[in-house]
Write a protein that holds these residues in place. Structure first.
Motif, PDB file in Angstrom:
ATOM      1  N   LYS A  37      -2.988  13.326 -30.941  1.00 25.81           N
ATOM      2  CA  LYS A  37      -3.263  14.809 -30.563  1.00 25.81           C
ATOM      3  C   LYS A  37      -4.353  15.072 -29.761  1.00 25.81           C
ATOM      4  O   LYS A  37      -4.811  16.025 -28.952  1.00 25.81           O
ATOM      5  N   VAL A  38      -5.301  13.749 -29.947  1.00 22.35           N
ATOM      6  CA  VAL A  38      -6.634  13.933 -29.152  1.00 22.35           C
ATOM      7  C   VAL A  38      -6.935  12.398 -28.587  1.00 22.35           C
ATOM      8  O   VAL A  38      -6.758  11.513 -29.126  1.00 22.35           O
ATOM      9  N   ARG A  39      -7.017  12.446 -27.231  1.00 21.41           N
ATOM     10  CA  ARG A  39      -7.906  11.520 -26.552  1.00 21.41           C
ATOM     11  C   ARG A  39      -9.058  11.299 -26.627  1.00 21.41           C
ATOM     12  O   ARG A  39      -9.986  12.184 -25.962  1.00 21.41           O
ATOM     13  N   LYS A  40      -9.786  10.297 -27.444  1.00 22.26           N
ATOM     14  CA  LYS A  40     -11.221  10.328 -27.791  1.00 22.26           C
ATOM     15  C   LYS A  40     -11.328   8.860 -27.409  1.00 22.26           C
ATOM     16  O   LYS A  40     -10.920   7.803 -27.828  1.00 22.26           O
ATOM     17  N   VAL A  41     -12.836   8.745 -26.808  1.00 18.64           N
ATOM     18  CA  VAL A  41     -13.293   7.467 -26.376  1.00 18.64           C
ATOM     19  C   VAL A  41     -14.864   7.680 -26.920  1.00 18.64           C
ATOM     20  O   VAL A  41     -15.692   8.483 -26.641  1.00 18.64           O
ATOM     21  N   LYS A  42     -15.270   6.459 -27.535  1.00 13.28           N
ATOM     22  CA  LYS A  42     -16.678   6.359 -27.938  1.00 13.28           C
ATOM     23  C   LYS A  42     -17.256   5.329 -26.902  1.00 13.28           C
ATOM     24  O   LYS A  42     -16.651   4.271 -26.570  1.00 13.28           O
ATOM     25  N   LEU A  43     -18.594   5.804 -26.115  1.00 15.34           N
ATOM     26  CA  LEU A  43     -18.915   5.136 -25.055  1.00 15.34           C
ATOM     27  C   LEU A  43     -20.236   4.665 -25.361  1.00 15.34           C
ATOM     28  O   LEU A  43     -21.286   5.496 -25.624  1.00 15.34           O
ATOM     29  N   THR A  44     -20.594   3.382 -24.884  1.00 16.64           N
ATOM     30  CA  THR A  44     -22.051   2.812 -24.915  1.00 16.64           C
ATOM     31  C   THR A  44     -21.843   2.264 -23.517  1.00 16.64           C
ATOM     32  O   THR A  44     -21.180   1.201 -23.393  1.00 16.64           O
ATOM     33  N   GLY A  45     -22.818   2.437 -22.549  1.00 16.49           N
ATOM     34  CA  GLY A  45     -22.712   1.850 -21.305  1.00 16.49           C
ATOM     35  C   GLY A  45     -22.399   2.991 -20.340  1.00 16.49           C
ATOM     36  O   GLY A  45     -22.766   3.979 -20.232  1.00 16.49           O
ATOM     37  N   GLU A  46     -21.851   2.735 -19.184  1.00 20.74           N
ATOM     38  CA  GLU A  46     -21.537   3.534 -17.960  1.00 20.74           C
ATOM     39  C   GLU A  46     -19.995   3.559 -17.813  1.00 20.74           C
ATOM     40  O   GLU A  46     -19.354   2.268 -17.759  1.00 20.74           O
ATOM     41  N   ALA A  47     -19.356   4.712 -17.554  1.00 17.00           N
ATOM     42  CA  ALA A  47     -17.917   4.834 -17.081  1.00 17.00           C
ATOM     43  C   ALA A  47     -17.584   5.914 -16.330  1.00 17.00           C
ATOM     44  O   ALA A  47     -18.260   6.936 -16.230  1.00 17.00           O
ATOM     45  N   TYR A  48     -16.717   5.763 -15.519  1.00 13.89           N
ATOM     46  CA  TYR A  48     -16.345   6.547 -14.432  1.00 13.89           C
ATOM     47  C   TYR A  48     -14.780   7.170 -15.076  1.00 13.89           C
ATOM     48  O   TYR A  48     -13.879   6.414 -15.249  1.00 13.89           O
ATOM     49  N   PHE A  49     -14.411   8.292 -15.054  1.00 12.89           N
ATOM     50  CA  PHE A  49     -13.454   8.805 -15.409  1.00 12.89           C
ATOM     51  C   PHE A  49     -12.677   9.778 -14.302  1.00 12.89           C
ATOM     52  O   PHE A  49     -13.267  10.602 -13.814  1.00 12.89           O
ATOM     53  N   ASP A  50     -11.559   9.538 -14.440  1.00  9.81           N
ATOM     54  CA  ASP A  50     -10.716  10.627 -13.603  1.00  9.81           C
ATOM     55  C   ASP A  50      -9.447  11.083 -14.338  1.00  9.81           C
ATOM     56  O   ASP A  50      -8.558  10.325 -14.607  1.00  9.81           O
ATOM     57  N   VAL A  51      -9.598  12.218 -15.188  1.00 12.54           N
ATOM     58  CA  VAL A  51      -8.765  12.520 -16.230  1.00 12.54           C
ATOM     59  C   VAL A  51      -7.702  13.758 -15.627  1.00 12.54           C
ATOM     60  O   VAL A  51      -8.433  14.736 -15.318  1.00 12.54           O
ATOM     61  N   LYS A  52      -6.667  13.690 -16.277  1.00 15.18           N
ATOM     62  CA  LYS A  52      -5.737  14.725 -16.018  1.00 15.18           C
ATOM     63  C   LYS A  52      -5.974  15.551 -17.136  1.00 15.18           C
ATOM     64  O   LYS A  52      -5.766  15.060 -18.180  1.00 15.18           O
ATOM     65  N   HIS A  53      -6.045  16.865 -17.081  1.00 13.48           N
ATOM     66  CA  HIS A  53      -6.279  17.851 -18.105  1.00 13.48           C
ATOM     67  C   HIS A  53      -4.891  17.965 -18.719  1.00 13.48           C
ATOM     68  O   HIS A  53      -3.778  18.325 -18.157  1.00 13.48           O
ATOM     69  N   GLU A  54      -4.908  17.881 -20.138  1.00 13.93           N
ATOM     70  CA  GLU A  54      -3.808  18.232 -20.831  1.00 13.93           C
ATOM     71  C   GLU A  54      -4.101  19.286 -22.025  1.00 13.93           C
ATOM     72  O   GLU A  54      -4.887  18.793 -22.838  1.00 13.93           O
ATOM     73  N   GLU A  55      -3.682  20.502 -22.067  1.00 13.39           N
ATOM     74  CA  GLU A  55      -4.300  21.643 -22.870  1.00 13.39           C
ATOM     75  C   GLU A  55      -3.948  21.142 -24.307  1.00 13.39           C
ATOM     76  O   GLU A  55      -4.743  21.170 -25.167  1.00 13.39           O
ATOM     77  N   VAL A  56      -2.832  20.404 -24.505  1.00 17.18           N
ATOM     78  CA  VAL A  56      -2.527  20.131 -25.798  1.00 17.18           C
ATOM     79  C   VAL A  56      -3.108  18.657 -26.295  1.00 17.18           C
ATOM     80  O   VAL A  56      -3.058  18.493 -27.511  1.00 17.18           O
ATOM     81  N   LYS A  57      -3.745  18.150 -25.535  1.00 20.42           N
ATOM     82  CA  LYS A  57      -4.384  16.839 -25.789  1.00 20.42           C
ATOM     83  C   LYS A  57      -5.558  16.592 -25.125  1.00 20.42           C
ATOM     84  O   LYS A  57      -5.866  15.908 -24.010  1.00 20.42           O
ATOM     85  N   PRO A  58      -6.765  17.289 -25.658  1.00 17.91           N
ATOM     86  CA  PRO A  58      -8.041  17.182 -25.095  1.00 17.91           C
ATOM     87  C   PRO A  58      -8.588  15.550 -24.933  1.00 17.91           C
ATOM     88  O   PRO A  58      -8.208  14.765 -25.841  1.00 17.91           O
ATOM     89  N   PHE A  59      -9.370  15.475 -23.879  1.00 19.60           N
ATOM     90  CA  PHE A  59      -9.956  14.119 -23.561  1.00 19.60           C
ATOM     91  C   PHE A  59     -11.442  14.307 -23.962  1.00 19.60           C
ATOM     92  O   PHE A  59     -12.079  14.984 -23.496  1.00 19.60           O
ATOM     93  N   ILE A  60     -11.637  13.685 -24.895  1.00 20.95           N
ATOM     94  CA  ILE A  60     -13.355  13.580 -25.339  1.00 20.95           C
ATOM     95  C   ILE A  60     -14.120  12.419 -25.279  1.00 20.95           C
ATOM     96  O   ILE A  60     -13.522  11.275 -25.685  1.00 20.95           O
ATOM     97  N   ILE A  61     -15.205  12.318 -24.858  1.00 23.81           N
ATOM     98  CA  ILE A  61     -16.035  11.369 -24.693  1.00 23.81           C
ATOM     99  C   ILE A  61     -17.152  11.353 -25.686  1.00 23.81           C
ATOM    100  O   ILE A  61     -17.754  12.501 -25.788  1.00 23.81           O
ATOM    101  N   GLU A  62     -17.551  10.459 -26.729  1.00 23.95           N
ATOM    102  CA  GLU A  62     -18.676  10.399 -27.488  1.00 23.95           C
ATOM    103  C   GLU A  62     -19.778   9.486 -27.193  1.00 23.95           C
ATOM    104  O   GLU A  62     -19.217   8.155 -27.234  1.00 23.95           O
TER     105      GLU A  62
END
Length: 167
Positions: A1-26
C-alpha cells in the motif's frame, strides 16, 4: 500500500505519482513524500545538513523534530535541513515559560537550485551524469565529496586551505 525507502547517502528519484500508493523516503532527520516528481536527496548522517533538491513536480517534506510542519517544495528549489546532533536534542530552553527542545528549532533554508547557464544542467544532480561539479564550496566540503566518490581518505593539514572557497 505504501512504497517506502529508508535512505542513508545520496539518491536521485524519478517517481510516478500514484494516489493509492504513496512513495515515501525516510532519512535520519526528514520524511519526504513524493507528489509525482524528480528530485535528489543527500542525507549522510555525518554531514551537517540534509539536502533535498526538486527538479520537477512537487514533494512534501516533514522534519522529524517538527512533525506538525509540512513544507511543499516547488520545482527548482532546494531545502537544506540542519541535522540534529545528539547534544542539541538533549538541551532544553524556555519559550513562553514552556520547556521546549531545541530540536523544535531545527534550522532550515530554501534556496534556488544552481543551474549552469551554458547547458541548463543542475549542479545538485551532476553526479548522476558521472560529473563532480563544485561552485563556491570550501575545500573541506569538496574533499568530503571526493572521498565518497573515489573511496579514498583525504587529509587536509592546513586549516586555512580547508576553508578556501573553490569552483
Amino acid at each position: 500500500k505504501v512504497r517506502k525507502v529508508k535512505l542513508t547517502g545520496e539518491a536521485y528519484f524519478d517517481v510516478k505519482h500514484e494516489e493509492v500508493k504513496p512513495f515515501i523516503i525516510e532519512t535520519n532527520d526528514v520524511i519526504i513524500e513524493d507528489i509525482g516528481t524528480t528530485f535528489n536527496v543527500k542525507a549522510y548522517p555525518e554531514d551537517r545538513n540534509t539536502e533535498t533538491s526538486l527538479i520537477r513536480g512537487s514533494i512534501e517534506l516533514t522534519i522529524k523534530s517538527r512533525p506538525n510542519d509540512k513544507i511543499i517544495l516547488s520545482p527548482n528549489e532546494k531545502i537544506i535541513v540542519e541535522n540534529n546532533p545528539p547534544t542539541r536534542l538533549e538541551k532544553k530552553t524556555q519559550i513562553d515559560n514552556q520547556p521546549t527542545s531545541l530540536a523544535a528549532n531545527t534550522l532550515i533554508s530554501i534556496k534556488k537550485l544552481k543551474i549552469n547557464p551554458l547547458d541548463s544542467s543542475v549542479l545538485e544532480t551532476q553526479w548522476v551524469e558521472n560529473k563532480l561539479v563544485f561552485r563556491d564550496e570550501s575545500f573541506r566540503d569538496i574533499a568530503l565529496k571526493m572521498e565518497r566518490w573515489y573511496d579514498v581518505q583525504i587529509e587536509i593539514q592546513d586549516e586555512l586551505l580547508a576553508d578556501e572557497r573553490l569552483s
